[in-house]
Design a protein around this motif. Sequence first.
Motif, mmCIF file in Angstrom:
data_model
loop_
_atom_site.group_PDB
_atom_site.id
_atom_site.type_symbol
_atom_site.label_atom_id
_atom_site.label_comp_id
_atom_site.label_asym_id
_atom_site.label_seq_id
_atom_site.Cartn_x
_atom_site.Cartn_y
_atom_site.Cartn_z
ATOM 1 N N PHE A 113 3.064 -5.091 -15.195
ATOM 2 C CA PHE A 113 1.747 -5.293 -15.779
ATOM 3 C C PHE A 113 0.750 -4.249 -15.279
ATOM 4 C CE2 PHE A 113 3.708 -9.404 -16.350
ATOM 5 C CZ PHE A 113 3.240 -9.816 -17.589
ATOM 6 N N SER A 114 1.226 -3.234 -14.590
ATOM 7 C CA SER A 114 0.358 -2.222 -14.003
ATOM 8 C C SER A 114 0.861 -0.822 -14.340
ATOM 9 C CB SER A 114 0.295 -2.387 -12.486
ATOM 10 O OG SER A 114 -0.263 -1.252 -11.875
ATOM 11 N N PRO A 115 -0.033 0.090 -14.722
ATOM 12 C CA PRO A 115 0.396 1.489 -14.909
ATOM 13 C C PRO A 115 0.994 2.093 -13.650
ATOM 14 C CG PRO A 115 -1.756 1.126 -15.924
ATOM 15 C CD PRO A 115 -1.431 -0.111 -15.143
ATOM 16 N N PHE A 116 0.529 1.651 -12.479
ATOM 17 C CA PHE A 116 1.135 2.138 -11.240
ATOM 18 C C PHE A 116 2.594 1.688 -11.158
ATOM 19 C CE2 PHE A 116 -3.292 2.630 -10.192
ATOM 20 C CZ PHE A 116 -3.322 3.713 -9.329
ATOM 21 N N GLY A 117 2.850 0.447 -11.570
ATOM 22 C CA GLY A 117 4.221 -0.040 -11.578
ATOM 23 C C GLY A 117 5.098 0.736 -12.549
ATOM 24 N N TRP A 118 4.561 1.073 -13.714
ATOM 25 C CA TRP A 118 5.336 1.875 -14.670
ATOM 26 C C TRP A 118 5.664 3.240 -14.078
ATOM 27 C CZ3 TRP A 118 1.051 0.958 -18.859
ATOM 28 C CH2 TRP A 118 1.020 -0.402 -19.188
ATOM 29 N N PHE B 41 0.811 -1.210 0.000
ATOM 30 C CA PHE B 41 0.000 0.000 0.000
ATOM 31 C C PHE B 41 0.850 1.268 0.000
ATOM 32 C CE2 PHE B 41 -2.696 -3.316 1.796
ATOM 33 C CZ PHE B 41 -3.839 -3.160 1.027
ATOM 34 N N ARG B 42 2.109 1.134 -0.341
ATOM 35 C CA ARG B 42 2.977 2.307 -0.483
ATOM 36 C C ARG B 42 3.605 2.277 -1.860
ATOM 37 N NH1 ARG B 42 1.611 6.345 2.867
ATOM 38 N NH2 ARG B 42 1.352 5.615 4.986
ATOM 39 N N ALA C 93 -20.178 -6.024 -5.241
ATOM 40 C CA ALA C 93 -18.782 -5.734 -5.602
ATOM 41 C C ALA C 93 -18.012 -5.169 -4.414
ATOM 42 C CB ALA C 93 -18.750 -4.757 -6.777
ATOM 43 N N TRP C 94 -18.611 -4.208 -3.690
ATOM 44 C CA TRP C 94 -17.938 -3.660 -2.503
ATOM 45 C C TRP C 94 -17.768 -4.739 -1.439
ATOM 46 C CZ3 TRP C 94 -15.543 0.595 -3.418
ATOM 47 C CH2 TRP C 94 -16.080 1.579 -4.235
ATOM 48 N N ALA C 95 -18.747 -5.633 -1.319
ATOM 49 C CA ALA C 95 -18.660 -6.704 -0.317
ATOM 50 C C ALA C 95 -17.525 -7.676 -0.628
ATOM 51 C CB ALA C 95 -19.992 -7.451 -0.232
ATOM 52 N N VAL C 96 -17.306 -7.969 -1.901
ATOM 53 C CA VAL C 96 -16.197 -8.857 -2.272
ATOM 54 C C VAL C 96 -14.861 -8.241 -1.847
ATOM 55 C CG1 VAL C 96 -14.947 -9.858 -4.224
ATOM 56 C CG2 VAL C 96 -17.443 -9.971 -4.158
ATOM 57 N N GLY C 97 -14.700 -6.938 -2.118
ATOM 58 C CA GLY C 97 -13.483 -6.264 -1.675
ATOM 59 C C GLY C 97 -13.326 -6.287 -0.164
ATOM 60 N N SER D 67 -5.185 -2.390 -10.662
ATOM 61 C CA SER D 67 -3.857 -1.955 -11.093
ATOM 62 C C SER D 67 -3.014 -1.520 -9.902
ATOM 63 C CB SER D 67 -3.981 -0.805 -12.098
ATOM 64 O OG SER D 67 -4.695 -1.204 -13.241
ATOM 65 N N PHE D 68 -3.654 -0.836 -8.961
ATOM 66 C CA PHE D 68 -2.933 -0.407 -7.755
ATOM 67 C C PHE D 68 -2.413 -1.615 -6.980
ATOM 68 C CE2 PHE D 68 -3.026 0.594 -3.185
ATOM 69 C CZ PHE D 68 -2.135 1.656 -3.150
ATOM 70 N N LEU D 69 -3.267 -2.629 -6.814
ATOM 71 C CA LEU D 69 -2.856 -3.818 -6.069
ATOM 72 C C LEU D 69 -1.796 -4.607 -6.815
ATOM 73 C CD1 LEU D 69 -6.277 -5.073 -4.640
ATOM 74 C CD2 LEU D 69 -4.419 -3.941 -3.405
ATOM 75 N N VAL D 70 -1.941 -4.742 -8.125
ATOM 76 C CA VAL D 70 -0.934 -5.470 -8.903
ATOM 77 C C VAL D 70 0.419 -4.775 -8.801
ATOM 78 C CG1 VAL D 70 -0.230 -6.105 -11.249
ATOM 79 C CG2 VAL D 70 -2.561 -6.553 -10.489
ATOM 80 N N GLY D 71 0.412 -3.456 -8.937
ATOM 81 C CA GLY D 71 1.659 -2.721 -8.800
ATOM 82 C C GLY D 71 2.245 -2.846 -7.403
ATOM 83 N N GLY D 72 1.382 -2.769 -6.380
ATOM 84 C CA GLY D 72 1.871 -2.879 -5.008
ATOM 85 C C GLY D 72 2.438 -4.246 -4.697
ATOM 86 N N VAL D 73 1.725 -5.286 -5.109
ATOM 87 C CA VAL D 73 2.233 -6.645 -4.881
ATOM 88 C C VAL D 73 3.514 -6.876 -5.681
ATOM 89 C CG1 VAL D 73 1.722 -9.097 -5.183
ATOM 90 C CG2 VAL D 73 -0.043 -7.557 -4.326
ATOM 91 N N GLY D 74 3.554 -6.337 -6.909
ATOM 92 C CA GLY D 74 4.772 -6.471 -7.704
ATOM 93 C C GLY D 74 5.965 -5.820 -7.045
ATOM 94 N N ASN D 75 5.755 -4.717 -6.359
ATOM 95 C CA ASN D 75 6.842 -4.095 -5.606
ATOM 96 C C ASN D 75 7.198 -4.913 -4.370
ATOM 97 O OD1 ASN D 75 6.936 -1.941 -7.395
ATOM 98 N ND2 ASN D 75 5.546 -0.679 -6.181
ATOM 99 N N ALA D 76 6.167 -5.421 -3.688
ATOM 100 C CA ALA D 76 6.387 -6.118 -2.419
ATOM 101 C C ALA D 76 7.191 -7.398 -2.584
ATOM 102 C CB ALA D 76 5.040 -6.422 -1.755
ATOM 103 N N ILE D 77 7.055 -8.066 -3.732
ATOM 104 C CA ILE D 77 7.777 -9.339 -3.930
ATOM 105 C C ILE D 77 9.043 -9.130 -4.757
ATOM 106 C CG2 ILE D 77 5.666 -10.684 -3.743
ATOM 107 C CD1 ILE D 77 5.600 -10.938 -6.749
#
Length: 556
Positions: free
Chosen positions: A244-249, A82-83, A322-326, A216-226
């Motif tokens: 694979f995420s614009p946040f990662g780019w 989340f950072r 959808a909000w409940a799944v999150g 995209s935010f989560l994919v980028g965050g997890v990509g950074n975390a690992i």
Amino acid sequence: MSTVTTHAPRVTESAPRTRAGAVRTLWAVQMRRDRLQLAVWILGNAAMAGLAVTGVAQSYGSEAERSTLLATAIANPVVLTFRGLPSGAGAAEFTGFLILPFLVMIAAFMSSFLAVRHTRAEEESGRAELVGATMASRGSALCATALHGFTANALTAAAVAVAFLASGLPLSGSVTAGVTTGAAGLVFLGVGLIAAQLFASSRGANALGVIVILASFLVGGVGNAIGSPNADLTRMESSVLAWFSPFGWAENVRPFADNDPGPFLPLVAAAAIGLLLAAALQSRRDVGASLLAPRRRRAQASGSLRGPVTLVGRLTRGSAIAWAVGAFLTGVLATSLASVVQDLGGSNPAIATILEAMSQSGDLRAGTVVIFFTVVGILASCCAVQLIARARQEEAHGTVEPLWAAAVGRRGWLASYLAVGVIAIAVVDGAAVLGALVGLARSGDDLVREVWVGAAGQGAVAVAFLTITALVLVVLPRWTIGIGWSIVVLATIIGLFGPLFGLPDELTRLSPFSQVPTVTAGGVDGRGVIGIIATAAIALVLSVWLVRRRPLVTAG
């Protein structure tokens, strides 16, 4: 008998005579319509950038403190997810690590909502068909919206760069951070334009945009975390997943550190592809139609649709699910990772100090639950605001006028949305509790009380946002959507980033998210929730009382 002579309106010199002129005219109209909204988005983003610099200087003034926090983040994948991407312990690099993903996220939401508002929403209202019958042609609106989005993101880039530069950060890094934020916003402008072609309603298109942004935010965050840290734990190399995420780019541009132009290429390419694909998709459908056909409905309503509450529930159940799944996934993480954080805190006192400050709890496991259930509260609050926004859209489209004239009436109509809102909040909260219990079954921790207290407190916060937004709907109907989302965003920023920005405690406590009950060694501290409940009750009474004489406001 007199004769009334009518004349066709003359085409003045200012009227567009070419399609290029029509695009410019539409762009000017869109800029005028959005001038207040864009000012809030852009100035808010710039304010976050400036406050982040001030907060880092006040809270993490020494390089040793910044190095400790970076080591903590790198050692804890939950925090790093989340950072941003650690790029060094310097004050400028550290500021980019803390705030860049959230600057990109604000630009992404602004761009996606802008794209849908001026394309699919215009088709829903019938205005797009009228515009398309003029010299403007049907494709002019898409071109004008693309130009409008480019202008908004260019202004965002300039505002962020000026905010960083005015705060004393280097020129090259400030400009890079601003341009990166704007370029990432253009990517999600394309996402919004594509979503507007796929779905028949602006609600569906906006929902897809939000899902893509958060994913995209989560994919980028997890990509950074690992990824792979360096030896002194102050810098991280992203894994392949982050690309694979614009946040990662955006984060791999590393403003204030490398200022690497390489990741700009996928940002620019994705933005261009999104625009071209949206134009190609629009050419394959009729005005008002969508590429994904709406699900076929029954010819006759079922017996459950006998009242306004069940009807509202049917109309809004998709978004609530959808909000409940999150919330369910957040609940699973809240308890599954509590033991991991506890172990990290035991081995590194710096981690313990930081997490205890974030959660205001002496128990790291309980503090982890508090932090994650704050995210649940944000999800539930967004669900509540979206539901009241749906009520405003129904009124603006003129579909509630028959209800107000019939037995349902004004109060029955508003009460049905409030009732369904409370139920939706309970569903979101319940999903989070269920996920947390699943996590407890796997980890074996005894955090049941913390889970229920967190869910109850965040549920009260969401109800407060529900009733406050309903009051805005009654008093200032045209501002319902803007004010409703703004108060949630402001409360989130103040509650979560107040300590980082160095805001006074009195201001931080204005956020309901900082007033939820917590489990302490002496029991449950629920003093703050009294004010939340009182605010919700007052807003509820005022909204139901004032709606009785409010006129119908159909204009958007």
